[in-house]
Design a protein around this motif. Structure first.
Motif, short mmCIF file in Angstrom:
data_model
loop_
_atom_site.label_atom_id
_atom_site.label_comp_id
_atom_site.label_asym_id
_atom_site.label_seq_id
_atom_site.Cartn_x
_atom_site.Cartn_y
_atom_site.Cartn_z
N ILE A 123 12.32 26.97 27.85
CA ILE A 123 12.61 27.44 26.49
C ILE A 123 13.61 26.46 25.88
O ILE A 123 14.69 26.24 26.43
CB ILE A 123 13.21 28.86 26.51
CG1 ILE A 123 12.22 29.84 27.16
CG2 ILE A 123 13.61 29.30 25.10
CD1 ILE A 123 12.83 31.19 27.52
N GLU B 259 15.58 26.38 22.68
CA GLU B 259 15.93 27.26 21.56
C GLU B 259 17.44 27.31 21.42
O GLU B 259 18.14 27.59 22.39
CB GLU B 259 15.36 28.66 21.80
CG GLU B 259 15.80 29.73 20.84
CD GLU B 259 15.43 29.45 19.40
OE1 GLU B 259 16.35 29.25 18.58
OE2 GLU B 259 14.22 29.42 19.09
N ASP C 40 20.90 32.02 20.33
CA ASP C 40 21.06 32.83 21.53
C ASP C 40 20.25 34.13 21.51
O ASP C 40 19.70 34.53 22.52
CB ASP C 40 22.54 33.15 21.76
CG ASP C 40 23.33 31.93 22.22
OD1 ASP C 40 22.71 30.99 22.77
OD2 ASP C 40 24.56 31.92 22.03
N ALA D 166 16.69 33.32 22.21
CA ALA D 166 16.58 32.88 23.60
C ALA D 166 16.67 34.07 24.56
O ALA D 166 15.94 34.12 25.56
CB ALA D 166 17.65 31.85 23.91
N ASP E 93 13.87 35.13 27.11
CA ASP E 93 14.22 35.25 28.52
C ASP E 93 13.71 36.58 29.09
O ASP E 93 13.10 36.63 30.16
CB ASP E 93 15.74 35.13 28.69
CG ASP E 93 16.18 35.33 30.12
OD1 ASP E 93 15.87 34.47 30.97
OD2 ASP E 93 16.82 36.37 30.41
N ARG F 240 16.24 27.48 30.25
CA ARG F 240 16.50 27.27 28.83
C ARG F 240 17.44 26.10 28.63
O ARG F 240 18.36 25.88 29.41
CB ARG F 240 17.14 28.52 28.23
CG ARG F 240 17.52 28.28 26.76
CD ARG F 240 18.51 29.32 26.27
NE ARG F 240 18.93 29.03 24.92
CZ ARG F 240 20.03 29.51 24.38
NH1 ARG F 240 20.80 30.31 25.06
NH2 ARG F 240 20.37 29.19 23.15
N ALA G 262 19.60 24.59 25.11
CA ALA G 262 19.92 25.05 23.75
C ALA G 262 19.94 23.94 22.70
O ALA G 262 20.04 24.24 21.52
CB ALA G 262 21.26 25.78 23.76
N ASP H 144 11.45 25.15 19.85
CA ASP H 144 11.87 25.40 18.47
C ASP H 144 11.79 24.09 17.70
O ASP H 144 12.08 23.02 18.25
CB ASP H 144 13.30 25.94 18.45
CG ASP H 144 13.73 26.43 17.08
OD1 ASP H 144 12.86 26.69 16.22
OD2 ASP H 144 14.95 26.57 16.86
#
Length: 131
Positions: A12, A14, A17, A20, A24, A36, A38, A58
């Motif tokens: 992921i 992204e 939060d 995400a 998740d 993940r 960020a 994203d």
């Protein structure tokens, strides 16, 4: 329903939060192994390192855009089997065309419906089960 053979891996990418966390939860519930990152800066290196089956990417990220990440992944023959599902808050037809032109395997608009996201995950991660 999770694949009972090998566990599918999802990365992921992204920055928000709350989104995400929701992703998740969904990945855990669907039985996917996931991780993940960020920001866009380390995404391509993480993809090379972990070789996920699918990247939930994203488009609007800090430092490096999802479009650039998608292009970099598609330019690397070693990552040819990695599927990319782009996510955007601007789900216009132009965004969809641009994402697909960059090499994405699909594009989903945020906020996404759980059913639609599940369907896309299944389509991309279990193509042999498609009708």
């Amino acid at each position: 329903m999770p694949d009972l053979g090998t566990k599918r891996r999802v990365l992921i990418v992204e920055d928000e939060d709350n989104i995400a966390l929701a992703l998740d939860y969904l990945m855990t519930r669907e039985g996917y192994d996931h991780d993940r990152i960020a920001t866009g800066a380390g995404a391509v290196a993480r993809i090379r390192e972990t070789r996920p089956d699918l990247v939930l990417l994203d488009i609007m990220l800090p430092e490096v855009s999802g479009y650039e990440i998608c292009q970099d992944v598609r330019a690397d023959p070693a990552l040819a089997t990695v599927k990319i599902l782009m996510m955007t808050a601007r789900g216009s037809a132009m965004e969809r065309r641009k994402g697909l032109a960059m090499g994405a395997d699909g594009l989903i608009a945020k906020p996404f419906e759980l059913k639609e996201l599940r369907s896309e995950l299944h389509r991309l991660l279990n193509p042999e089960a498609a009708p």
